[in-house]
Design a protein around this motif. Structure first.
Motif, PDB file in Angstrom:
ATOM      1  N   SER A   1     -15.624  -5.333 -12.697  1.00 56.60           N
ATOM      2  CA  SER A   1     -14.303  -5.760 -12.265  1.00 56.60           C
ATOM      3  C   SER A   1     -13.267  -5.390 -13.324  1.00 56.60           C
ATOM      4  CB  SER A   1     -14.331  -7.251 -12.014  1.00 56.60           C
ATOM      5  OG  SER A   1     -13.058  -7.741 -11.786  1.00 56.60           O
ATOM      6  N   CYS A   2     -12.182  -4.859 -12.901  1.00 53.93           N
ATOM      7  CA  CYS A   2     -11.136  -4.383 -13.812  1.00 53.93           C
ATOM      8  C   CYS A   2      -9.977  -5.384 -13.797  1.00 53.93           C
ATOM      9  CB  CYS A   2     -10.674  -3.000 -13.349  1.00 53.93           C
ATOM     10  SG  CYS A   2      -9.198  -2.402 -14.151  1.00 53.93           S
ATOM     11  N   TYR A   3      -9.770  -6.074 -14.926  1.00 55.44           N
ATOM     12  CA  TYR A   3      -8.703  -7.070 -15.008  1.00 55.44           C
ATOM     13  C   TYR A   3      -7.335  -6.452 -14.754  1.00 55.44           C
ATOM     14  CZ  TYR A   3      -5.536 -10.576 -16.848  1.00 55.44           C
ATOM     15  OH  TYR A   3      -4.505 -11.475 -16.995  1.00 55.44           O
ATOM     16  N   LEU A   4      -7.075  -5.288 -15.387  1.00 54.92           N
ATOM     17  CA  LEU A   4      -5.795  -4.613 -15.208  1.00 54.92           C
ATOM     18  C   LEU A   4      -5.592  -4.186 -13.761  1.00 54.92           C
ATOM     19  CD1 LEU A   4      -3.204  -3.588 -16.472  1.00 54.92           C
ATOM     20  CD2 LEU A   4      -4.387  -1.492 -17.098  1.00 54.92           C
ATOM     21  N   CYS A   5      -6.678  -3.730 -13.111  1.00 57.42           N
ATOM     22  CA  CYS A   5      -6.586  -3.326 -11.705  1.00 57.42           C
ATOM     23  C   CYS A   5      -6.165  -4.509 -10.835  1.00 57.42           C
ATOM     24  CB  CYS A   5      -7.921  -2.782 -11.206  1.00 57.42           C
ATOM     25  SG  CYS A   5      -8.450  -1.303 -12.078  1.00 57.42           S
ATOM     26  N   GLY A   6      -6.725  -5.677 -11.130  1.00 55.15           N
ATOM     27  CA  GLY A   6      -6.358  -6.877 -10.386  1.00 55.15           C
ATOM     28  C   GLY A   6      -4.897  -7.232 -10.564  1.00 55.15           C
ATOM     29  N   MET A   7      -4.390  -7.078 -11.798  1.00 56.43           N
ATOM     30  CA  MET A   7      -2.980  -7.368 -12.069  1.00 56.43           C
ATOM     31  C   MET A   7      -2.077  -6.383 -11.337  1.00 56.43           C
ATOM     32  SD  MET A   7      -3.101  -8.348 -16.154  1.00 56.43           S
ATOM     33  CE  MET A   7      -1.482  -7.696 -16.368  1.00 56.43           C
ATOM     34  N   VAL A   8      -2.454  -5.101 -11.332  1.00 55.55           N
ATOM     35  CA  VAL A   8      -1.664  -4.082 -10.643  1.00 55.55           C
ATOM     36  C   VAL A   8      -1.652  -4.360  -9.149  1.00 55.55           C
ATOM     37  CG1 VAL A   8      -1.557  -1.627 -10.053  1.00 55.55           C
ATOM     38  CG2 VAL A   8      -1.982  -2.321 -12.415  1.00 55.55           C
ATOM     39  N   THR A   9      -2.822  -4.678  -8.585  1.00 54.42           N
ATOM     40  CA  THR A   9      -2.911  -4.974  -7.152  1.00 54.42           C
ATOM     41  C   THR A   9      -2.043  -6.171  -6.801  1.00 54.42           C
ATOM     42  OG1 THR A   9      -5.148  -4.082  -7.054  1.00 54.42           O
ATOM     43  CG2 THR A   9      -4.492  -5.559  -5.273  1.00 54.42           C
ATOM     44  N   LYS A  10      -2.122  -7.241  -7.590  1.00 53.17           N
ATOM     45  CA  LYS A  10      -1.324  -8.448  -7.323  1.00 53.17           C
ATOM     46  C   LYS A  10       0.171  -8.120  -7.411  1.00 53.17           C
ATOM     47  CE  LYS A  10      -1.046 -13.336  -8.664  1.00 53.17           C
ATOM     48  NZ  LYS A  10       0.319 -13.537  -8.391  1.00 53.17           N
ATOM     49  N   THR A  11       0.579  -7.358  -8.415  1.00 57.07           N
ATOM     50  CA  THR A  11       1.981  -6.977  -8.573  1.00 57.07           C
ATOM     51  C   THR A  11       2.446  -6.146  -7.383  1.00 57.07           C
ATOM     52  OG1 THR A  11       1.777  -7.025 -10.965  1.00 57.07           O
ATOM     53  CG2 THR A  11       3.650  -5.809 -10.074  1.00 57.07           C
ATOM     54  N   LEU A  12       1.612  -5.205  -6.945  1.00 54.50           N
ATOM     55  CA  LEU A  12       1.949  -4.374  -5.788  1.00 54.50           C
ATOM     56  C   LEU A  12       2.106  -5.232  -4.536  1.00 54.50           C
ATOM     57  CD1 LEU A  12       2.412  -1.579  -4.555  1.00 54.50           C
ATOM     58  CD2 LEU A  12      -0.061  -1.417  -4.228  1.00 54.50           C
ATOM     59  N   LEU A  13       1.173  -6.144  -4.310  1.00 51.28           N
ATOM     60  CA  LEU A  13       1.262  -7.026  -3.139  1.00 51.28           C
ATOM     61  C   LEU A  13       2.518  -7.885  -3.194  1.00 51.28           C
ATOM     62  CD1 LEU A  13      -2.448  -8.169  -2.715  1.00 51.28           C
ATOM     63  CD2 LEU A  13      -1.181  -6.518  -1.327  1.00 51.28           C
ATOM     64  N   GLU A  14       2.839  -8.435  -4.381  1.00 48.57           N
ATOM     65  CA  GLU A  14       4.034  -9.266  -4.519  1.00 48.57           C
ATOM     66  C   GLU A  14       5.315  -8.468  -4.287  1.00 48.57           C
ATOM     67  OE1 GLU A  14       3.311 -10.800  -8.441  1.00 48.57           O
ATOM     68  OE2 GLU A  14       2.314 -12.597  -7.662  1.00 48.57           O
ATOM     69  N   THR A  15       5.266  -7.162  -4.561  1.00 47.31           N
ATOM     70  CA  THR A  15       6.417  -6.302  -4.334  1.00 47.31           C
ATOM     71  C   THR A  15       6.589  -5.983  -2.859  1.00 47.31           C
ATOM     72  OG1 THR A  15       6.116  -5.318  -6.506  1.00 47.31           O
ATOM     73  CG2 THR A  15       7.450  -4.073  -4.946  1.00 47.31           C
ATOM     74  N   LEU A  16       5.483  -5.811  -2.147  1.00 47.53           N
ATOM     75  CA  LEU A  16       5.522  -5.386  -0.751  1.00 47.53           C
ATOM     76  C   LEU A  16       5.669  -6.527   0.251  1.00 47.53           C
ATOM     77  CD1 LEU A  16       2.743  -2.641  -0.722  1.00 47.53           C
ATOM     78  CD2 LEU A  16       5.222  -2.308  -0.710  1.00 47.53           C
ATOM     79  N   PHE A  17       5.141  -7.699  -0.075  1.00 46.27           N
ATOM     80  CA  PHE A  17       5.082  -8.782   0.909  1.00 46.27           C
ATOM     81  C   PHE A  17       5.834 -10.017   0.455  1.00 46.27           C
ATOM     82  CE2 PHE A  17       0.997  -6.488   1.513  1.00 46.27           C
ATOM     83  CZ  PHE A  17       1.252  -6.003   2.773  1.00 46.27           C
ATOM     84  N   PRO A  18       6.299 -10.816   1.422  1.00 48.55           N
ATOM     85  CA  PRO A  18       6.897 -12.110   1.065  1.00 48.55           C
ATOM     86  C   PRO A  18       5.869 -12.953   0.303  1.00 48.55           C
ATOM     87  CG  PRO A  18       7.264 -11.605   3.385  1.00 48.55           C
ATOM     88  CD  PRO A  18       6.304 -10.575   2.859  1.00 48.55           C
ATOM     89  N   SER A  19       6.331 -13.771  -0.640  1.00 44.69           N
ATOM     90  CA  SER A  19       5.418 -14.565  -1.481  1.00 44.69           C
ATOM     91  C   SER A  19       4.513 -15.474  -0.652  1.00 44.69           C
ATOM     92  CB  SER A  19       6.209 -15.381  -2.500  1.00 44.69           C
ATOM     93  OG  SER A  19       7.088 -16.273  -1.848  1.00 44.69           O
ATOM     94  N   VAL A  20       4.995 -15.988   0.463  1.00 44.54           N
ATOM     95  CA  VAL A  20       4.155 -16.854   1.296  1.00 44.54           C
ATOM     96  C   VAL A  20       2.923 -16.103   1.802  1.00 44.54           C
ATOM     97  CG1 VAL A  20       5.405 -16.428   3.475  1.00 44.54           C
ATOM     98  CG2 VAL A  20       4.185 -18.574   3.151  1.00 44.54           C
ATOM     99  N   ILE A  21       3.051 -14.808   2.040  1.00 40.49           N
ATOM    100  CA  ILE A  21       1.919 -13.993   2.490  1.00 40.49           C
ATOM    101  C   ILE A  21       0.929 -13.811   1.344  1.00 40.49           C
ATOM    102  CG2 ILE A  21       1.233 -11.666   3.228  1.00 40.49           C
ATOM    103  CD1 ILE A  21       2.493 -13.132   5.510  1.00 40.49           C
ATOM    104  N   VAL A  22       1.421 -13.413   0.171  1.00 42.99           N
ATOM    105  CA  VAL A  22       0.551 -13.146  -0.981  1.00 42.99           C
ATOM    106  C   VAL A  22      -0.230 -14.394  -1.376  1.00 42.99           C
ATOM    107  CG1 VAL A  22       0.513 -12.447  -3.413  1.00 42.99           C
ATOM    108  CG2 VAL A  22       2.066 -11.324  -1.821  1.00 42.99           C
ATOM    109  N   GLU A  23       0.429 -15.535  -1.354  1.00 44.15           N
ATOM    110  CA  GLU A  23      -0.197 -16.779  -1.807  1.00 44.15           C
ATOM    111  C   GLU A  23      -1.193 -17.360  -0.813  1.00 44.15           C
ATOM    112  OE1 GLU A  23       3.206 -19.245  -2.550  1.00 44.15           O
ATOM    113  OE2 GLU A  23       3.907 -17.946  -4.172  1.00 44.15           O
ATOM    114  N   ASN A  24      -1.000 -17.109   0.477  1.00 37.40           N
ATOM    115  CA  ASN A  24      -1.784 -17.829   1.481  1.00 37.40           C
ATOM    116  C   ASN A  24      -2.655 -16.979   2.402  1.00 37.40           C
ATOM    117  OD1 ASN A  24      -0.724 -20.682   1.087  1.00 37.40           O
ATOM    118  ND2 ASN A  24       1.166 -19.525   1.310  1.00 37.40           N
ATOM    119  N   PHE A  25      -2.560 -15.652   2.305  1.00 35.39           N
ATOM    120  CA  PHE A  25      -3.281 -14.796   3.246  1.00 35.39           C
ATOM    121  C   PHE A  25      -4.025 -13.675   2.538  1.00 35.39           C
ATOM    122  CE2 PHE A  25      -0.057 -16.914   5.644  1.00 35.39           C
ATOM    123  CZ  PHE A  25      -0.660 -17.200   6.854  1.00 35.39           C
TER     124      PHE A  25
END
Length: 129
Positions: A1-25
């Motif tokens: 598992s790549c810690y940096l990859c997880g951070m990049v993925t989370k940042t990308l998702l937070e950029t593309l989707f409303p926060s309610v989506i990222v947090e709950n779906f």
């Protein structure tokens, strides 16, 4: 598992989707239809029991029908979110429970953020002309 990859993925998702989506779906699938210039993103509510139901005895009881919501376009493609919420059965009352989210702007099938963007774009366009 790549810690940096997880951070990049989370940042990308937070950029593309409303926060309610990222947090709950969770993203279940993404389908791109180049001819139609559409991207369909299927999301299911995360597996954890909502805090609102923590004092009740609930068990997972399937999903609601998907709600289709239009979001910001991505690279010239219309984006549609297909959102399914979990249903929970209260084993003591036999009541079916679902968590309510404020994703779509009332009276539309657009995310709140997209509606705000369209209103601002219209306002700026009106000022320019």
């Amino acid at each position: 598992s790549c810690y940096l990859c997880g951070m990049v993925t989370k940042t990308l998702l937070e950029t593309l989707f409303p926060s309610v989506i990222v947090e709950n779906f969770d993203i279940v699938s993404i389908q791109h239809y180049p001819k139609e210039e559409e991207i369909h993103i299927h999301l299911d509510e995360k597996k954890s029991i909502p805090v609102e139901f923590s004092s009740r005895r609930v068990v997972f009881n399937g999903f609601t029908s998907a709600k289709k919501i239009q979001d910001y376009p991505i690279r010239g493609n219309a984006v549609y979110l297909h959102v399914r919420r979990r249903k929970w059965l209260d084993t003591e009352t036999n009541e079916i429970l679902t968590k309510t989210y404020s994703i779509a702007f009332e009276g539309t099938q657009l995310t709140k953020e997209f509606v705000s963007f369209l209103k601002e774009a219209h306002r700026v366009h009106s000022l320019e002309h």
